[in-house]
Design a protein around this motif. Structure first.
Motif, PDB file in Angstrom:
ATOM      1  N   UNK A 193      -0.868  37.028 -44.662  1.00 57.04           N
ATOM      2  CA  UNK A 193      -1.349  35.983 -43.766  1.00 57.04           C
ATOM      3  C   UNK A 193      -0.348  35.799 -42.629  1.00 57.04           C
ATOM      4  N   UNK A 194      -0.836  35.887 -41.404  1.00 60.31           N
ATOM      5  CA  UNK A 194       0.032  35.813 -40.231  1.00 60.31           C
ATOM      6  C   UNK A 194       0.628  34.430 -40.027  1.00 60.31           C
ATOM      7  N   UNK A 195      -0.153  33.385 -40.334  1.00 60.86           N
ATOM      8  CA  UNK A 195       0.303  32.026 -40.095  1.00 60.86           C
ATOM      9  C   UNK A 195       1.177  31.516 -41.245  1.00 60.86           C
ATOM     10  N   UNK A 196       1.764  30.350 -41.017  1.00 63.75           N
ATOM     11  CA  UNK A 196       2.635  29.770 -42.029  1.00 63.75           C
ATOM     12  C   UNK A 196       1.846  29.231 -43.217  1.00 63.75           C
ATOM     13  N   UNK A 197       0.602  28.795 -42.954  1.00 64.76           N
ATOM     14  CA  UNK A 197      -0.244  28.240 -43.999  1.00 64.76           C
ATOM     15  C   UNK A 197      -1.539  29.021 -44.121  1.00 64.76           C
ATOM     16  N   UNK A 198      -2.173  28.896 -45.285  1.00 65.31           N
ATOM     17  CA  UNK A 198      -3.462  29.541 -45.519  1.00 65.31           C
ATOM     18  C   UNK A 198      -4.597  28.714 -44.920  1.00 65.31           C
ATOM     19  N   UNK A 199      -5.742  29.336 -44.754  1.00 64.45           N
ATOM     20  CA  UNK A 199      -6.947  28.594 -44.367  1.00 64.45           C
ATOM     21  C   UNK A 199      -7.566  29.012 -43.062  1.00 64.45           C
ATOM     22  N   UNK A 200      -6.752  29.238 -42.021  1.00 70.94           N
ATOM     23  CA  UNK A 200      -7.284  29.655 -40.725  1.00 70.94           C
ATOM     24  C   UNK A 200      -8.357  28.724 -40.203  1.00 70.94           C
ATOM     25  N   UNK A 201      -9.368  29.316 -39.549  1.00 67.33           N
ATOM     26  CA  UNK A 201     -10.461  28.514 -38.983  1.00 67.33           C
ATOM     27  C   UNK A 201     -11.338  27.876 -40.049  1.00 67.33           C
ATOM     28  N   UNK A 202     -11.243  28.353 -41.284  1.00 72.46           N
ATOM     29  CA  UNK A 202     -12.030  27.747 -42.356  1.00 72.46           C
ATOM     30  C   UNK A 202     -11.678  26.269 -42.518  1.00 72.46           C
ATOM     31  N   UNK A 203     -10.432  25.920 -42.234  1.00 66.20           N
ATOM     32  CA  UNK A 203     -10.017  24.527 -42.348  1.00 66.20           C
ATOM     33  C   UNK A 203     -10.581  23.665 -41.225  1.00 66.20           C
ATOM     34  N   UNK A 204     -11.020  24.303 -40.129  1.00 67.03           N
ATOM     35  CA  UNK A 204     -11.545  23.572 -38.976  1.00 67.03           C
ATOM     36  C   UNK A 204     -13.065  23.543 -38.967  1.00 67.03           C
ATOM     37  N   UNK A 205     -13.674  24.117 -39.971  1.00 67.44           N
ATOM     38  CA  UNK A 205     -15.126  24.263 -39.979  1.00 67.44           C
ATOM     39  C   UNK A 205     -15.830  22.925 -40.171  1.00 67.44           C
ATOM     40  N   UNK A 206     -17.147  22.960 -39.998  1.00 62.64           N
ATOM     41  CA  UNK A 206     -17.952  21.758 -40.192  1.00 62.64           C
ATOM     42  C   UNK A 206     -18.208  21.406 -41.637  1.00 62.64           C
ATOM     43  N   UNK A 207     -17.598  22.140 -42.567  1.00 60.89           N
ATOM     44  CA  UNK A 207     -17.622  21.820 -43.999  1.00 60.89           C
ATOM     45  C   UNK A 207     -18.907  22.184 -44.708  1.00 60.89           C
ATOM     46  N   UNK A 208     -19.777  22.942 -44.087  1.00 63.11           N
ATOM     47  CA  UNK A 208     -21.055  23.267 -44.719  1.00 63.11           C
ATOM     48  C   UNK A 208     -21.094  24.714 -45.195  1.00 63.11           C
ATOM     49  N   UNK A 209     -21.781  24.906 -46.317  1.00 66.45           N
ATOM     50  CA  UNK A 209     -22.073  26.247 -46.819  1.00 66.45           C
ATOM     51  C   UNK A 209     -23.565  26.309 -47.111  1.00 66.45           C
ATOM     52  N   UNK A 210     -24.198  27.396 -46.679  1.00 65.69           N
ATOM     53  CA  UNK A 210     -25.652  27.526 -46.783  1.00 65.69           C
ATOM     54  C   UNK A 210     -26.044  28.233 -48.078  1.00 65.69           C
ATOM     55  N   UNK A 211     -26.601  27.451 -49.002  1.00 62.71           N
ATOM     56  CA  UNK A 211     -27.104  27.987 -50.258  1.00 62.71           C
ATOM     57  C   UNK A 211     -28.479  27.394 -50.543  1.00 62.71           C
ATOM     58  N   UNK A 212     -29.275  28.091 -51.337  1.00 65.54           N
ATOM     59  CA  UNK A 212     -30.636  27.643 -51.637  1.00 65.54           C
ATOM     60  C   UNK A 212     -30.872  27.622 -53.147  1.00 65.54           C
ATOM     61  N   UNK A 213     -31.668  26.612 -53.596  1.00 67.85           N
ATOM     62  CA  UNK A 213     -32.060  26.531 -54.995  1.00 67.85           C
ATOM     63  C   UNK A 213     -30.981  25.997 -55.911  1.00 67.85           C
ATOM     64  N   UNK A 214     -30.054  25.209 -55.376  1.00 64.64           N
ATOM     65  CA  UNK A 214     -28.930  24.736 -56.175  1.00 64.64           C
ATOM     66  C   UNK A 214     -29.283  23.481 -56.968  1.00 64.64           C
ATOM     67  N   UNK A 215     -28.394  23.145 -57.898  1.00 59.94           N
ATOM     68  CA  UNK A 215     -28.582  21.936 -58.700  1.00 59.94           C
ATOM     69  C   UNK A 215     -28.519  20.679 -57.827  1.00 59.94           C
ATOM     70  N   UNK A 216     -27.700  20.708 -56.776  1.00 61.94           N
ATOM     71  CA  UNK A 216     -27.599  19.545 -55.890  1.00 61.94           C
ATOM     72  C   UNK A 216     -28.929  19.317 -55.182  1.00 61.94           C
ATOM     73  N   UNK A 217     -29.544  20.382 -54.688  1.00 58.55           N
ATOM     74  CA  UNK A 217     -30.861  20.247 -54.061  1.00 58.55           C
ATOM     75  C   UNK A 217     -31.892  19.732 -55.049  1.00 58.55           C
ATOM     76  N   UNK A 218     -31.861  20.247 -56.244  1.00 56.69           N
ATOM     77  CA  UNK A 218     -32.834  19.829 -57.256  1.00 56.69           C
ATOM     78  C   UNK A 218     -32.705  18.344 -57.562  1.00 56.69           C
ATOM     79  N   UNK A 219     -31.464  17.846 -57.640  1.00 62.68           N
ATOM     80  CA  UNK A 219     -31.259  16.415 -57.907  1.00 62.68           C
ATOM     81  C   UNK A 219     -31.778  15.558 -56.758  1.00 62.68           C
ATOM     82  N   UNK A 220     -31.772  16.118 -55.536  1.00 58.40           N
ATOM     83  CA  UNK A 220     -32.267  15.399 -54.364  1.00 58.40           C
ATOM     84  C   UNK A 220     -33.779  15.584 -54.176  1.00 58.40           C
ATOM     85  N   UNK A 221     -34.394  16.380 -55.056  1.00 62.85           N
ATOM     86  CA  UNK A 221     -35.825  16.631 -54.938  1.00 62.85           C
ATOM     87  C   UNK A 221     -36.186  17.570 -53.805  1.00 62.85           C
TER      88      UNK A 221
END
Length: 459
Positions: free
Chosen positions: A34-62
């Motif tokens: 890793x070139x930087x002093x800390x891990x994470x890169x732009x992933x740490x600056x992201x909007x925090x979303x991951x695109x998945x379908x058919x998950x338990x969280x979706x099912x609980x939300x109907x």
């Protein structure tokens, strides 16, 4: 052999750390640089979303969702310019990867309706928590060596013509390490390289530069020297939704338009269908007079804000002084220096069209993609946020196949070379669906490891 590993991973963001955790679980010896002093890169600056379908969280939300809908949305947002095989590979692996991330200790909080999705499937994480969990899991295996502030200078092929040597600088020394199974590039894009942005995307000169400090295109150069073909550079776009102060320490962002706000220019005129990808909105925003644009909304939309959400925490942005509030549209227009009569007319026409079920100007029929129904903007008080375009991630890079192998101009794999995450091109096409960046980083980071260990098994 000293300094010899099964795999060498260049870059320790979401893709690199998922790859390291996957390789560690399979008993492979791994060097992560890793070139930087800390891990994470732009992933740490992201909007925090991951695109998945058919998950338990979706099912609980109907929420009814499935892989086929996810793939269809990605291809639609990409306007058919995506590499279909890559998108389908994402679909095939997405649910299993979600479950794997949960098992790694990554915490998913809730789902939101976000850009490009026909149903709510933006699964929110806390990036630092996810990065830390993945790092700790890989580190605890004893199979992975991590080196920070390690700058990779060149890759070299061995006598058999496979990419196998990594030359890097660390603590003042020039070192060489050998990868028996493969070298995986997960080093991000080039949102902080003025040289590459000027060469490939001069239309984005007016966009803020807010990506990870190390995102200067190192990996693309390394791969290109080995014969890699490049993909998606004509589709480079900025991201709309950031406050102009986002190039400072706080990456302040709001997507009120996906909750029902409209977007206007300095003449108080709408100029785009607010439900389309914020990448496409960004292109139109940079074409407006003086590149000045505002989001405008009312209390009903304000009430839909989501606390501690990177994109929808409107109350926090208002507390920071980044959102203006007024009891009337006239007062709001005066505060943000928009022509009062023009703003009144714009809101009046929009409200009338929404009430009649037909946006005559731009054809808006939803809040985002095919989800949600627009509502009139009429409940005081009213709100506005000065909003601009930023380069956070480039989403163009080296050509890869569904096995994360880097390809040459003849679509042939470059032996021993793999890529995953932002550095990989061909996936997003002409548009971008929120959550697919971190999603593809996790999926193809693991795929790359599985491909390398299977193709050149020495374990």
């Amino acid at each position: 052999m000293e300094n010899s590993y099964h795999l060498i991973i260049v870059g320790a963001g979401m893709a690199g750390l998922c790859a390291a955790a996957e390789a560690a679980a399979q008993g492979a010896s791994v060097l992560v640089l890793e070139k930087e002093e800390k891990f994470g890169g732009s992933s740490l600056l992201s909007g925090r979303y991951m695109a998945f379908a058919g998950t338990d969280i979706q099912q609980r939300e109907g929420i009814a969702d499935q892989t086929e809908y996810l793939v269809a949305d990605m291809l639609a947002v990409g306007e058919g310019k995506n590499e279909v095989d890559l998108v389908e590979a994402y679909g095939e692996r997405q649910f299993e990867t979600y479950q794997w991330l949960v098992a790694q200790g990554v915490e998913f909080h809730k789902v939101q309706a976000v850009s490009g999705h026909s149903v709510p499937r933006g699964h929110t994480i806390t990036p630092l928590q996810a990065i830390t969990a993945l790092y700790e899991g890989a580190k605890s295996s004893g199979n992975v060596v991590f080196k920070t502030q390690a700058i990779v200078q060149r890759l070299r092929k061995n006598a058999a013509g496979r990419v196998a040597e990594v030359i890097y600088e660390h603590e003042g020394e020039i070192l060489t390490a050998t990868a028996e199974n493969g070298v995986l590039l997960t080093s991000g894009g080039f949102s902080k390289s003025e040289e590459l942005l000027s060469a490939f995307a001069p239309q984005l000169d007016g966009a803020l530069r807010i990506g990870g400090a190390g995102n200067v295109g190192d990996g693309i150069r390394l791969a290109s020297e080995q014969g890699a073909w490049l993909r998606d550079f004509p589709y480079l776009k900025g991201t709309f939704g950031f406050h102009p102060t986002a190039d400072g320490p706080w990456k302040s962002q709001a997507l009120a338009f996906y909750k029902g706000a409209i977007i206007v220019n300095k003449r108080a005129e709408r100029f785009v269908n607010e439900s389309i990808s914020y990448k496409l909105i960004g292109t139109e925003a940079l074409r407006q007079p003086d590149q000045i644009t505002y989001q405008i909304w009312d209390q009903a939309i304000m009430d839909q804000g989501v606390a501690v959400d990177a994109l929808y925490d409107f109350a926090k942005l208002q507390a920071l002084g980044l959102i203006e509030q007024a009891e009337t549209l006239e007062e709001l227009a005066e505060k943000i220096d928009l022509p009062i009569e023009a703003l009144n007319k714009t809101i009046s026409v929009y409200n009338g069209d929404v009430s009649n079920g037909s946006d005559r100007q731009f054809g808006r029929t939803s809040l985002t993609h095919h989800f949600g129904k627009p509502q009139p903007i009429r409940q005081a008080p009213f709100y506005a946020m000065h909003t601009t375009v930023a380069m956070l991630a480039t989403y163009a890079g080296v050509s890869v196949d569904r096995y994360a192998q880097v390809l040459n101009p003849y679509h042939e794999p470059i032996e021993g070379l793999y890529a995953a995450g932002e550095i990989a091109g061909g996936f997003h096409g002409a548009g971008y669906m929120t959550g697919s960046s971190l999603g593809k980083a996790a999926i193809f980071g693991r795929v790359a490891v599985q491909s390398a260990l299977t193709k050149h098994a020495v374990l």
